[in-house]
Design an enzyme around this catalytic site. Sequence first.
Site, PDB file in Angstrom:
ATOM      1  N   GLU A  35     -18.002  18.901   2.035  1.00 56.51           N
ATOM      2  CA  GLU A  35     -17.092  19.517   1.106  1.00 56.51           C
ATOM      3  C   GLU A  35     -17.773  19.040  -0.166  1.00 56.51           C
ATOM      4  O   GLU A  35     -17.675  20.109  -1.291  1.00 56.51           O
ATOM      5  CB  GLU A  35     -15.835  18.965   1.123  1.00 56.51           C
TER       6      GLU A  35
ATOM      7  N   ASP B 203      -6.189   2.794   7.814  1.00 61.70           N
ATOM      8  CA  ASP B 203      -7.577   2.724   8.073  1.00 61.70           C
ATOM      9  C   ASP B 203      -7.956   1.276   8.229  1.00 61.70           C
ATOM     10  O   ASP B 203      -9.093   1.028   8.713  1.00 61.70           O
ATOM     11  CB  ASP B 203      -8.038   3.273   6.595  1.00 61.70           C
TER      12      ASP B 203
ATOM     13  N   GLY C  73       1.058  -1.288  -0.105  1.00 61.11           N
ATOM     14  CA  GLY C  73      -0.154   0.040   0.022  1.00 61.11           C
ATOM     15  C   GLY C  73       0.673   1.405  -0.074  1.00 61.11           C
ATOM     16  O   GLY C  73       1.713   1.506   0.869  1.00 61.11           O
TER      17      GLY C  73
ATOM     18  N   GLY D  93       0.173   5.626   5.084  1.00 64.21           N
ATOM     19  CA  GLY D  93       0.676   4.720   6.120  1.00 64.21           C
ATOM     20  C   GLY D  93       1.926   4.146   5.621  1.00 64.21           C
ATOM     21  O   GLY D  93       3.050   4.175   5.980  1.00 64.21           O
TER      22      GLY D  93
ATOM     23  N   ALA E 279      -6.195  10.428   7.561  1.00 58.29           N
ATOM     24  CA  ALA E 279      -4.689  10.695   7.233  1.00 58.29           C
ATOM     25  C   ALA E 279      -3.763  10.427   8.351  1.00 58.29           C
ATOM     26  O   ALA E 279      -2.721   9.992   8.342  1.00 58.29           O
ATOM     27  CB  ALA E 279      -4.442  11.578   6.322  1.00 58.29           C
TER      28      ALA E 279
END
Length: 487
Positions: free
Chosen positions: A191, A328, A27, A31, A339
């Site tokens: 948003e 996550d 990933g 992270g 984040a």
Amino acid sequence: MTIESPAGQSSAGQSSAGQRHRVVVVGGGFGGLNAVRELADADVDVTLVDRTNHHLFQPLLYQVAAGILSPGLIAPALRGIVKNQANARVLLADVKELDLEAKVVHATGPDDRPLDLPYDTLIVAAGATHSYFGKDEFAEFAPGMKTIEDARFTRDAILSKFEMAEEAADPAERAEWLTFVVIGAGPTGVELVGQIAELAHSVLPRDYRSINTRDARIVLLEGAPSVLPPFDKKLQAYTHRQLEKMGVEVHTNSLATSMDHESITFKSPEGEQTIRARTRIWAAGVAASPLAKQLAAKAGLETDRAGRIPVNPDCTVAGHPEVFAIGDMVSLNKLPGVAQPAMQEGKYVGKVIKKRLAGEKDTAPFKYFDKGSMATIGYRSAVADAFKFKVTGVIAYAMWAFIHVLYLVGWGNRLLTLYQWLRNLVFTKNRNHRIITYSRAKKDINTGRIYKTGRLSAILPAVSRPDDLNRPLAVPTRPASETRSGA
């Protein structure tokens, strides 16, 4: 095909096979990337594997959907990010299995060839995906937004609805094209509806001749009693007021119960209601990557309701001190899936690995430093809860902009983002990234290479067109006080 790391000379970082200590990071999100960077000065060989070739700055994904920013500014190539890190390399591959007993990550490359990645230390930072709370059938009618492809699809969906409204002959059908429903009033949902409202009310009115884009109906649904549920009540109230001033219908304590390509039904304190809408966007929930469930099964653990795997205080997986899980996809101290925890966990894990290689056995548990929460509502309107201060309005907007630019990767991307913000939001009040690419995407659907089959059918169902497209144009009137130059 087995990929081995090149042998090194340092005994401190050697694996049992006589090679340098091999670290595989699954990933390239917040992270994973922070873990890789923390290991830049370590005597290890790092392999970063991701199914995409870029690092995605998800907090600004909605601005790609709104046409404010170009995708490249928030999604720099992973290879470019680590090109100067001599001990790291990047592989574009899809991880299929984590073999904890053999210490091998099994993946497939872009051409489906198998790749076996042996490791001495494994860091799994696979992130999260959409959660429809058991109603997975909603995915066909209300796509979410977690990837660059999702953002581009959302941009296509929003902009194409104004095009279809321009051509619709029936007023009722035109109203459906101009109705936008966002499910979920967390930061992303707030948003997003704010940007749709600015598009409809400020950016697009002069672009169309047969419709008044200000007639657009923009609806926000939230199952909790208020918008921005994790935020302070003062900030929630401010956000609610600002959204209503922008023309957004806010429905709290409202849960979606059913939907199709042309409508959505939800249950609220006033009873069950149905809204005819051709656009529905899901921003209500997230679930851990499927790799979390697989990793938990391999380690004999149970995931929580969101599919997250529990980890030890040092971010290791129980029974496997050589395996770290972060971001996550993990459950640790009730930390939010945003984040900041992922970034801090990535740096922490990198430091733990270096201490282990130096012979230190005891390491302090991970401690999260909460830097606060922020969300924009519209231009010069935001909320921020940081360092014990609760701020709204222009000051919060400036704080939000500074923090988000600071965490972008690369000075070039930071400067260009500032430029595009000034151009699109301040000077022209336009959106210069308004390309509709659904024609190409629709072709790709037939091959199954980009989007899942049927996903883009939500964009352009049948439309009744006027008999004479050359009829005299009805130009929407615009108050003189709202006239701008340079848009």
